[in-house]
Write an enzyme that holds these catalytic residues in place. Structure first.
Site, PDB file in Angstrom:
ATOM      1  N   SER A  28      85.210  46.200  46.416  1.00 17.00           N
ATOM      2  CA  SER A  28      85.903  45.038  46.609  1.00 17.00           C
ATOM      3  C   SER A  28      86.833  45.219  47.825  1.00 17.00           C
ATOM      4  CB  SER A  28      86.728  44.532  45.280  1.00 17.00           C
ATOM      5  OG  SER A  28      87.592  45.742  45.090  1.00 17.00           O
ATOM      6  N   GLY A  60      89.737  42.872  39.919  1.00 22.38           N
ATOM      7  CA  GLY A  60      90.282  42.991  38.482  1.00 22.38           C
ATOM      8  C   GLY A  60      90.928  42.020  38.035  1.00 22.38           C
ATOM      9  N   CYS A  91      82.834  51.153  42.731  1.00 24.95           N
ATOM     10  CA  CYS A  91      83.971  50.177  42.184  1.00 24.95           C
ATOM     11  C   CYS A  91      83.775  49.964  40.509  1.00 24.95           C
ATOM     12  CB  CYS A  91      83.616  48.610  42.683  1.00 24.95           C
ATOM     13  SG  CYS A  91      84.800  47.562  41.802  1.00 24.95           S
ATOM     14  N   ASN A  92      84.678  50.553  39.859  1.00 24.80           N
ATOM     15  CA  ASN A  92      84.536  50.586  38.476  1.00 24.80           C
ATOM     16  C   ASN A  92      84.441  49.382  37.786  1.00 24.80           C
ATOM     17  OD1 ASN A  92      85.446  53.648  37.156  1.00 24.80           O
ATOM     18  ND2 ASN A  92      86.238  53.477  39.274  1.00 24.80           N
ATOM     19  N   THR A  93      85.385  48.343  38.249  1.00 29.81           N
ATOM     20  CA  THR A  93      85.540  46.955  37.828  1.00 29.81           C
ATOM     21  C   THR A  93      84.263  46.018  37.896  1.00 29.81           C
ATOM     22  OG1 THR A  93      87.854  47.118  38.696  1.00 29.81           O
ATOM     23  CG2 THR A  93      86.764  44.878  37.917  1.00 29.81           C
ATOM     24  N   CYS A 206      89.554  53.531  38.717  1.00 35.03           N
ATOM     25  CA  CYS A 206      89.570  52.498  39.883  1.00 35.03           C
ATOM     26  C   CYS A 206      89.292  53.297  41.222  1.00 35.03           C
ATOM     27  CB  CYS A 206      90.752  51.634  39.987  1.00 35.03           C
ATOM     28  SG  CYS A 206      90.850  50.817  41.310  1.00 35.03           S
ATOM     29  N   THR A 207      88.317  53.092  41.791  1.00 36.02           N
ATOM     30  CA  THR A 207      88.165  54.005  43.035  1.00 36.02           C
ATOM     31  C   THR A 207      89.396  53.941  44.134  1.00 36.02           C
ATOM     32  OG1 THR A 207      86.813  52.312  44.121  1.00 36.02           O
ATOM     33  CG2 THR A 207      85.748  54.020  42.866  1.00 36.02           C
ATOM     34  N   HIS A 208      90.279  53.086  44.245  1.00 38.07           N
ATOM     35  CA  HIS A 208      91.407  52.934  44.933  1.00 38.07           C
ATOM     36  C   HIS A 208      92.314  53.855  44.726  1.00 38.07           C
ATOM     37  CE1 HIS A 208      90.046  48.770  45.889  1.00 38.07           C
ATOM     38  NE2 HIS A 208      90.975  48.599  46.938  1.00 38.07           N
TER      39      HIS A 208
END
Ligand code: DGL
Length: 289
Positions: A28, A60, A91-93, A206-208
């Site tokens: 994202s 999210g 992206c996990n979401t 979360c990859t962030h």
């Protein structure tokens, strides 16, 4: 529901991968850069498209049906434009929801997903107190609950859904870091202590969040093991498309960072992208909500 850590185990390539593959890394926003960097280490020869659907950021906050439809639509355009040999959904979401939709829509393309590293967390913990730090959406997914039931039934799993951390990570990379106090407001709930023990493993889901890891380490109330799944995702990519073929490699300038909005592209962000190997920045504004 089938659960596997990297959620890419079903792909069976019908054709040999190309010697210089095109790898599409999707998120994202900027979080997928943490995965991109690890994939680049194992396939420095590949062509890359790093695609940030920043017009939809943060994922999210999106309802499941809206997110699933959006990701499939954006992916259709990215695949038509760039014809990737493999797609990494960094992206996990998105991964915890849309991988089955993507695989059904593009059966000839392998998709590697990013899902909460709950199994490694359960294996690493000494105290049995594990925290999964993610977006509120990832925390609420059936997929995440199933991973916990399957792999961490014996642990005390603390699910922490942060509404602000992904934005804080974007700000950090764009050259406007938030204060330690603001960061600690989001991170504090990860640290649990009671008569039975205290948290010793935090799965960054979360990859962030690994973009903020040095800051997390500096403000954490006590030391813990932080799990960043990016190296495992990179290994999964090489399992699927193999290692570099000597004598074949893409030109240095064949790595593109694509944004679907681009409003947040600052000079500091361009520098950060360039330092990560993404010197070409393009904006593809598509009429998506
Ligand atoms: N990087 C995304 C993830 O791994 C989430 C950020 C967002 O909410 O868009 O979950």
């Amino acid at each position: 529901m089938r659960v596997d850590l990297l959620a890419g185990a079903t792909y069976n390539p019908a054709v040999m991968p190309s010697p210089v593959p095109t790898i599409l890394v999707f998120d994202s926003g900027l979080g997928g850069l943490t995965v991109f960097s690890e994939v680049l280490k194992v396939r420095p020869d590949a062509r890359y498209v790093y695609a940030a659907d920043d017009a939809g950021f943060p994922y999210g906050r999106l309802a499941e049906t809206v997110l699933a439809e959006r990701v499939v639509t954006v992916m259709e355009r990215l695949i038509a434009l760039h014809d990737p040999d493999i797609v990494v959904v960094a992206c996990n979401t998105a991964s915890t929801l849309v991988l089955p939709h993507l695989r059904a829509r593009f059966p000839m393309i392998p998709f590697v997903g990013t899902v909460p590293a709950i199994k490694p967390a359960a294996q690493l913990t000494q105290t049995g107190y594990v925290t999964v730090l993610a977006t509120p959406a990832t925390v609420a997914r059936d997929y995440t609950r199933d991973l916990i039931e399957t792999y961490a039934a014996g642990c005390k799993v603390n699910l922490v859904g942060s509404r602000r951390l992904a934005g804080f990570a974007e700000a950090e990379l764009a050259g406007s870091p938030v204060s330690d106090e603001e960061l600690l407001e989001e991170l504090g709930p990860c640290f649990v202590e009671d008569a039975g023990g205290r948290t010793d493993v935090v799965a960054l889901s979360c990859t962030h969040y690994p973009l903020l890891l040095p800051r997390f380490q500096a403000i954490a109330p006590w030391p813990v093991t932080w799990i960043d799944p990016a190296p495992a995702i990179a290994r999964r990519v090489t399992q699927l498309i193999g290692h570099p073929v000597p004598g074949h490699e893409a030109d240095d300038d064949e790595a593109i960072a694509l944004f679907t909005d681009g409003a947040g592209i600052s000079a500091a962000l361009r520098t950060a992208l360039h330092m990560r190997g993404l010197s070409q920045v393009v904006v593809e504004s598509w009429p998506l909500r």
